[in-house]
Design a protein around this motif. Structure first.
Motif, PDB file in Angstrom:
ATOM      1  N   CYS A   1       0.827  -1.211   0.000  1.00  0.00           N
ATOM      2  CA  CYS A   1       0.000   0.000   0.000  1.00  0.00           C
ATOM      3  C   CYS A   1       0.861   1.261   0.000  1.00  0.00           C
ATOM      4  O   CYS A   1       1.877   1.320   0.689  1.00  0.00           O
ATOM      5  CB  CYS A   1      -0.939   0.034   1.204  1.00  0.00           C
ATOM      6  SG  CYS A   1      -2.232   1.273   0.986  1.00  0.00           S
TER       7      CYS A   1
ATOM      8  N   TYR B   1      -4.466   4.121  11.359  1.00  0.00           N
ATOM      9  CA  TYR B   1      -5.172   3.051  12.090  1.00  0.00           C
ATOM     10  C   TYR B   1      -4.948   1.674  11.455  1.00  0.00           C
ATOM     11  O   TYR B   1      -5.532   0.694  11.896  1.00  0.00           O
ATOM     12  CB  TYR B   1      -6.681   3.354  12.063  1.00  0.00           C
ATOM     13  CG  TYR B   1      -7.164   3.728  10.694  1.00  0.00           C
ATOM     14  CD1 TYR B   1      -7.435   2.753   9.739  1.00  0.00           C
ATOM     15  CD2 TYR B   1      -7.289   5.063  10.310  1.00  0.00           C
ATOM     16  CE1 TYR B   1      -7.823   3.085   8.450  1.00  0.00           C
ATOM     17  CE2 TYR B   1      -7.696   5.414   9.033  1.00  0.00           C
ATOM     18  CZ  TYR B   1      -7.958   4.419   8.118  1.00  0.00           C
ATOM     19  OH  TYR B   1      -8.329   4.757   6.841  1.00  0.00           O
ATOM     20  N   CYS B   2      -4.069   1.617  10.439  1.00  0.00           N
ATOM     21  CA  CYS B   2      -3.990   0.384   9.647  1.00  0.00           C
ATOM     22  C   CYS B   2      -2.607  -0.284   9.731  1.00  0.00           C
ATOM     23  O   CYS B   2      -1.577   0.391   9.584  1.00  0.00           O
ATOM     24  CB  CYS B   2      -4.277   0.702   8.185  1.00  0.00           C
ATOM     25  SG  CYS B   2      -4.137  -0.741   7.116  1.00  0.00           S
TER      26      CYS B   2
ATOM     27  N   ASN C   1      -0.418   4.141   0.859  1.00  0.00           N
ATOM     28  CA  ASN C   1      -0.987   5.069   1.834  1.00  0.00           C
ATOM     29  C   ASN C   1      -0.396   4.833   3.228  1.00  0.00           C
ATOM     30  O   ASN C   1       0.330   3.859   3.444  1.00  0.00           O
ATOM     31  CB  ASN C   1      -2.511   4.947   1.848  1.00  0.00           C
ATOM     32  CG  ASN C   1      -3.093   5.395   0.525  1.00  0.00           C
ATOM     33  OD1 ASN C   1      -2.696   6.419  -0.020  1.00  0.00           O
ATOM     34  ND2 ASN C   1      -4.001   4.593  -0.013  1.00  0.00           N
ATOM     35  N   ASP C   2      -0.726   5.707   4.161  1.00  0.00           N
ATOM     36  CA  ASP C   2      -0.119   5.627   5.494  1.00  0.00           C
ATOM     37  C   ASP C   2      -1.170   5.887   6.570  1.00  0.00           C
ATOM     38  O   ASP C   2      -0.951   6.658   7.494  1.00  0.00           O
ATOM     39  CB  ASP C   2       1.022   6.649   5.587  1.00  0.00           C
ATOM     40  CG  ASP C   2       2.147   6.139   6.481  1.00  0.00           C
ATOM     41  OD1 ASP C   2       3.066   6.907   6.780  1.00  0.00           O
ATOM     42  OD2 ASP C   2       2.064   4.961   6.891  1.00  0.00           O
ATOM     43  N   CYS C   3      -2.314   5.211   6.439  1.00  0.00           N
ATOM     44  CA  CYS C   3      -3.447   5.452   7.335  1.00  0.00           C
ATOM     45  C   CYS C   3      -3.063   5.066   8.760  1.00  0.00           C
ATOM     46  O   CYS C   3      -2.647   3.927   9.016  1.00  0.00           O
ATOM     47  CB  CYS C   3      -4.658   4.665   6.875  1.00  0.00           C
ATOM     48  SG  CYS C   3      -5.004   4.895   5.117  1.00  0.00           S
TER      49      CYS C   3
ATOM     50  N   GLN D   1      -4.646  -7.044   8.743  1.00  0.00           N
ATOM     51  CA  GLN D   1      -4.847  -5.585   8.730  1.00  0.00           C
ATOM     52  C   GLN D   1      -5.304  -5.112  10.109  1.00  0.00           C
ATOM     53  O   GLN D   1      -5.028  -3.996  10.524  1.00  0.00           O
ATOM     54  CB  GLN D   1      -5.890  -5.233   7.680  1.00  0.00           C
ATOM     55  CG  GLN D   1      -6.016  -3.738   7.436  1.00  0.00           C
ATOM     56  CD  GLN D   1      -7.029  -3.396   6.369  1.00  0.00           C
ATOM     57  OE1 GLN D   1      -7.920  -4.187   6.073  1.00  0.00           O
ATOM     58  NE2 GLN D   1      -6.897  -2.226   5.781  1.00  0.00           N
TER      59      GLN D   1
ATOM     60  N   LYS E   1      -4.662   8.587  -0.371  1.00  0.00           N
ATOM     61  CA  LYS E   1      -5.892   8.564   0.434  1.00  0.00           C
ATOM     62  C   LYS E   1      -6.090   9.847   1.214  1.00  0.00           C
ATOM     63  O   LYS E   1      -7.136  10.080   1.802  1.00  0.00           O
ATOM     64  CB  LYS E   1      -5.870   7.340   1.377  1.00  0.00           C
ATOM     65  CG  LYS E   1      -7.207   6.971   1.962  1.00  0.00           C
ATOM     66  CD  LYS E   1      -7.194   5.584   2.575  1.00  0.00           C
ATOM     67  CE  LYS E   1      -8.499   5.256   3.266  1.00  0.00           C
ATOM     68  NZ  LYS E   1      -8.507   3.869   3.833  1.00  0.00           N
TER      69      LYS E   1
HETATM   70  S1  SF4 Z   1      -6.435   1.394   5.265  1.00  0.00           S
HETATM   71 FE1  SF4 Z   1      -4.440   0.351   5.114  1.00  0.00          FE
HETATM   72  S2  SF4 Z   1      -4.554  -0.861   3.244  1.00  0.00           S
HETATM   73 FE2  SF4 Z   1      -6.202   0.684   3.167  1.00  0.00          FE
HETATM   74  S3  SF4 Z   1      -5.333   2.433   2.111  1.00  0.00           S
HETATM   75 FE3  SF4 Z   1      -4.976   2.795   4.282  1.00  0.00          FE
HETATM   76  S4  SF4 Z   1      -2.950   1.960   4.683  1.00  0.00           S
HETATM   77 FE4  SF4 Z   1      -3.639   1.131   2.746  1.00  0.00          FE
END
Ligand code: SF4
Length: 473
Positions: A96, A102-103, A98-100, A360, A217
């Motif tokens: 991924c 909570y994930c 992205n760097d959310c 996840q 994101k």
């Molecule tokens: S929630 Fe996790 S897998 Fe989904 S976009 Fe964010 S970092 Fe990526």
């Protein structure tokens, strides 16, 4: 404001989340009469406005909350009968960009074990899922150039092509990054059912806090507009959702309702499903607990959603522990996953314990499909693997014919019973088979005499006595 040029957005793209207005709706105690009036409208199967939904969210006294629970139970029975549709999540890849916050799969998490299943591994996982009796899957992907629309479409086609005995996957849904119109069209052409894109939080400041700006994101409007673009690309069954625990749960419920009404206004149909996952422990994630949703609040948010969007499916996942799932299901849930493993390769490699570095987030319920089937049957629900509407083109606004009186009796219940008999004959344990056969007799007695009933009885007999499978109205 989006960093993406406007022509890439949908024709209905704008930030319709008016935060000060929605926050304003959440203050003060509603009068009893207000609560009753709103409940009356819901029980007439009319979708609620954000203002009406806020009345139910502001009702804090026990009597009103009990009234809301009772109404949600009633509406669930009226619109969905006693069916619960079953599916399984199937993670294909957790790379991924992205760097959310909570994930566990966020790009900056050094402890995440990265993997993308190859075609052999996908085949082995799908065979394992089919041999357990699953017929409906949701494929899950991180957001990464590797997971292009062409790659996702190839995975969908491969999943549909795999057969094991009577085993086959009849509906594939997708949970992946929002695409542009062309991307959705490529994936739709592979024959998917629902395309899910969760906003995670509708609260702008919180969204920016947990989704860094320099990530894909991080673009609030690109994501908010995600399912609108899907609908414009003929993906007419879409799923939305919020990750409860990031911000005030009542505000997020209003965000989901505002999103549903936006789709209804511009595309004449609301979302096919709404999901309401709660934050769960995850590898390398330190969760801010300030907006955590407790079990009582969680039950209330499900009941209020049920009343606000009568014709939208509500998905309760195995994030939640078994006992709470059992309680919440009565308040309007229409779909659950069961026998779920979310480790990459988990359906052949995971065993009875969870490996959080490969997930996840941590699941709350890892019981087998057969255990969950038996509990549903004992609780009087008809577990269903039905995929008829989607395969007969009853999708998007055509699905709304659902509202026609008698649709459940004529279509949904007979189809659910056919898929249940398939499961009992091909996959069930003796205990689940015995409980299932008793339930089927009881349900047949409830159906009115006539052509449909005799056709159904004939079909159930053929499934039991021959290789006839996949019979639906
Ligand atoms: S929630 Fe996790 S897998 Fe989904 S976009 Fe964010 S970092 Fe990526």
């Amino acid at each position: 404001m989006s960093t993406v040029s406007h022509d890439k957005l949908s024709s209905s793209a704008y930030d319709f989340i008016d935060e000060p207005y929605l926050e304003g709706l959440l203050s003060g105690k509603p009068a009893d009469a207000e609560v009753r009036d709103v409940i009356k409208k819901s029980l007439a199967k009319e979708p609620l406005s954000v203002e009406e939904t806020a009345v139910l969210l502001r009702a804090e006294d026990d009597q009103s909350i009990e009234r809301i629970f009772d109404a949600a139970r009633q509406l669930k029975r009226d619109v969905y009968g006693n069916r619960i549709v079953l599916f399984a999540p199937f993670y294909i890849g957790n790379e991924c960009v992205n760097d959310c916050r909570y994930c566990a799969f966020r790009r900056s998490n050094p402890d995440a074990i990265r993997r993308t299943l190859d075609q052999d591994e996908i085949r082995r996982q799908v065979e394992a899922l089919e041999n357990k009796g699953h017929k409906r899957l949701i494929l899950v992907f991180g957001e990464h150039p590797q997971y292009s629309p062409e790659f996702i479409a190839r995975c969908v086609r491969q999943v549909y092509s795999i057969r094991t005995g009577h085993g086959e996957i009849r509906r594939v849904n997708i949970n992946a990054a929002p695409q542009d119109h062309a991307g959705y069209a490529t994936i739709k052409a592979a024959g998917i059912g629902t395309y899910q894109v969760f906003q995670e939080t509708y609260h702008h400041e919180t969204y920016a806090k947990v989704h860094p700006k320099n990530t894909r994101k991080g673009d609030y409007l690109w994501r908010l507009d995600g399912v609108s673009r899907a609908m414009e690309a003929e993906c007419d069954d879409v799923g939305i959702g919020a990750l409860f625990g990031l911000y005030d749960w009542r505000f997020e419920v209003l965000g989901l309702v505002a999103h549903s009404l936006h789709l209804q206004k511009y595309y004449s149909v609301g979302p096919h499903t709404i999901s309401f996952p709660r934050l769960r422990p995850a590898c390398g994630v330190n969760l801010d607990q300030s907006h955590f949703v407790d079990d009582d609040q969680f039950k209330r948010l499900v009941a209020v959603l049920r009343l606000a969007v009568p014709y939208t499916g509500l998905i309760l996942t195995a994030r939640e522990p078994p006992e709470l799932r059992r309680q919440v299901m009565a308040f309007g849930v229409s779909q659950i996953d069961a026998g779920s493993r979310i480790e990459l390769g988990g359906y052949t490699e995971a065993g009875d314990t969870q490996t959080i570095e490969r997930e996840q987030f941590q699941l709350g319920d890892i019981r087998s499909l057969d255990e969950v089937m038996r509990e549903l049957i004992v609780d009087g629900y008809i577990p269903s693997f039905c995929t008829a509407c989607y395969r007969l083109g009853r999708t998007g606004e055509h699905f709304m014919e659902f509202a026609i009186p008698g649709f459940i009796q004529n279509m949904c219940t007979p189809n659910a019973l056919s898929t249940l008999v398939e499961y009992l004959v091909d996959y069930a344990s003796p205990e689940t088979r015995a409980a299932g056969e008793t339930l089927i007799q009881r349900e047949l007695e409830k159906l009115p005499e006539g052509t449909r009933k005799s056709e159904l009885i004939d079909r159930l007999h053929r499934i039991r006595q021959s290789d006839a499978r996949d019979l639906y109205f």
